[in-house]
Scaffold this motif. Structure first.
Motif, short mmCIF file in Angstrom:
data_model
loop_
_atom_site.label_atom_id
_atom_site.label_comp_id
_atom_site.label_asym_id
_atom_site.label_seq_id
_atom_site.Cartn_x
_atom_site.Cartn_y
_atom_site.Cartn_z
N ASP A 44 -15.90 -21.89 -51.52
CA ASP A 44 -14.69 -22.70 -51.51
C ASP A 44 -14.92 -24.07 -52.13
O ASP A 44 -14.07 -24.94 -52.05
CB ASP A 44 -14.14 -22.83 -50.09
CG ASP A 44 -15.08 -23.57 -49.15
OD1 ASP A 44 -16.24 -23.81 -49.52
OD2 ASP A 44 -14.67 -23.88 -48.03
N THR A 45 -16.06 -24.24 -52.79
CA THR A 45 -16.35 -25.50 -53.47
C THR A 45 -15.67 -25.51 -54.84
O THR A 45 -14.80 -24.69 -55.12
CB THR A 45 -17.87 -25.74 -53.60
OG1 THR A 45 -18.09 -27.08 -54.05
CG2 THR A 45 -18.52 -24.76 -54.56
N PHE A 46 -16.08 -26.40 -55.68
CA PHE A 46 -15.53 -26.50 -57.03
C PHE A 46 -16.66 -26.36 -58.04
O PHE A 46 -17.77 -26.88 -57.82
CB PHE A 46 -14.83 -27.86 -57.21
CG PHE A 46 -13.69 -28.04 -56.26
CD1 PHE A 46 -12.45 -27.51 -56.55
CD2 PHE A 46 -13.87 -28.71 -55.06
CE1 PHE A 46 -11.39 -27.65 -55.66
CE2 PHE A 46 -12.82 -28.85 -54.16
CZ PHE A 46 -11.57 -28.32 -54.47
N THR A 61 -24.28 -16.50 -60.90
CA THR A 61 -22.85 -16.44 -61.17
C THR A 61 -22.12 -17.01 -59.96
O THR A 61 -22.40 -16.64 -58.83
CB THR A 61 -22.41 -15.00 -61.43
OG1 THR A 61 -23.13 -14.51 -62.56
CG2 THR A 61 -20.92 -14.90 -61.70
N LEU A 62 -21.18 -17.89 -60.20
CA LEU A 62 -20.45 -18.55 -59.13
C LEU A 62 -18.96 -18.44 -59.40
O LEU A 62 -18.49 -18.84 -60.46
CB LEU A 62 -20.84 -20.03 -59.04
CG LEU A 62 -20.05 -20.89 -58.06
CD1 LEU A 62 -20.31 -20.46 -56.62
CD2 LEU A 62 -20.39 -22.36 -58.25
N PHE A 63 -18.24 -17.87 -58.44
CA PHE A 63 -16.78 -17.86 -58.49
C PHE A 63 -16.30 -18.85 -57.44
O PHE A 63 -16.64 -18.73 -56.27
CB PHE A 63 -16.22 -16.48 -58.16
CG PHE A 63 -16.46 -15.43 -59.21
CD1 PHE A 63 -16.79 -15.75 -60.52
CD2 PHE A 63 -16.34 -14.10 -58.87
CE1 PHE A 63 -16.99 -14.77 -61.47
CE2 PHE A 63 -16.54 -13.10 -59.82
CZ PHE A 63 -16.87 -13.44 -61.12
N CYS A 64 -15.54 -19.83 -57.88
CA CYS A 64 -15.02 -20.82 -56.94
C CYS A 64 -13.82 -21.51 -57.58
O CYS A 64 -13.35 -21.11 -58.64
CB CYS A 64 -16.10 -21.82 -56.56
SG CYS A 64 -16.78 -22.78 -57.92
N ASN A 65 -13.36 -22.50 -56.92
CA ASN A 65 -12.24 -23.28 -57.42
C ASN A 65 -12.71 -24.18 -58.57
O ASN A 65 -13.91 -24.34 -58.79
CB ASN A 65 -11.66 -24.14 -56.30
CG ASN A 65 -11.23 -23.29 -55.13
OD1 ASN A 65 -10.48 -22.34 -55.28
ND2 ASN A 65 -11.70 -23.63 -53.95
N SER A 66 -11.76 -24.74 -59.28
CA SER A 66 -12.12 -25.70 -60.33
C SER A 66 -11.23 -26.93 -60.20
O SER A 66 -10.13 -26.87 -59.67
CB SER A 66 -12.00 -25.07 -61.71
OG SER A 66 -10.68 -24.66 -61.95
#
Length: 141
Positions: A44-46, A61-66
């Motif tokens: 839930d980070t950016f 690999t990181l999927f998160c907010n931007s």
């Protein structure tokens, strides 16, 4: 608003995050996990906040907010992202939603209070235990 009030932007936040080191053994854990599976971290980070730490972890690999960032580095907003079937682990209350929404979820190096409040969530203290639980969950369809 708070960042603007204190004259802070992305550069200052990244400089602070760059001082944070991963838990001892975290890089080795991810390297071992990658020997038998794709590894995608969901947080839930950016992306912009995580970049300095991801470098220390070998760029998983990181999927998160931007973040939406102005040319002067001012943070002006954010974009939320995706949903997948996941196996999740975390250590704190803010991780519980992700853990509970996942195909399999685990507490890792969590507090006694959280473990007592959520006894239905398996809790592990070592990377070896967590790897075993992840492998088992991956075998289950």
């Amino acid at each position: 608003g708070i960042l603007k009030e204190h004259g802070l932007g992305l550069k200052e936040i990244q400089a602070t995050i760059e001082k944070i080191d991963p838990l001892p053994g975290a890089r080795e854990f991810l390297d071992e996990l990658r020997t038998f599976s794709q590894v995608i971290l969901i947080s839930d980070t950016f992306t912009e906040f995580a970049a300095p730490l991801m470098k220390k972890l070998g760029y998983p690999t990181l999927f998160c907010n931007s973040l939406e960032v102005a040319e002067d580095g001012t943070i002006t907003g954010f974009k939320q992202s995706i949903g997948f079937e996941t196996i999740a682990s975390g250590d704190s209350y803010n991780d519980l939603g992700m853990i509970q929404a996942s195909k399999a979820g685990f507490l890792f190096r969590s507090t006694d209070k959280i473990k007592a409040d959520y006894p239905q969530i398996p809790a592990y203290e070592t990377y070896e235990e967590l790897l075993g639980a992840i492998k088992k969950a991956m075998e289950e369809k």
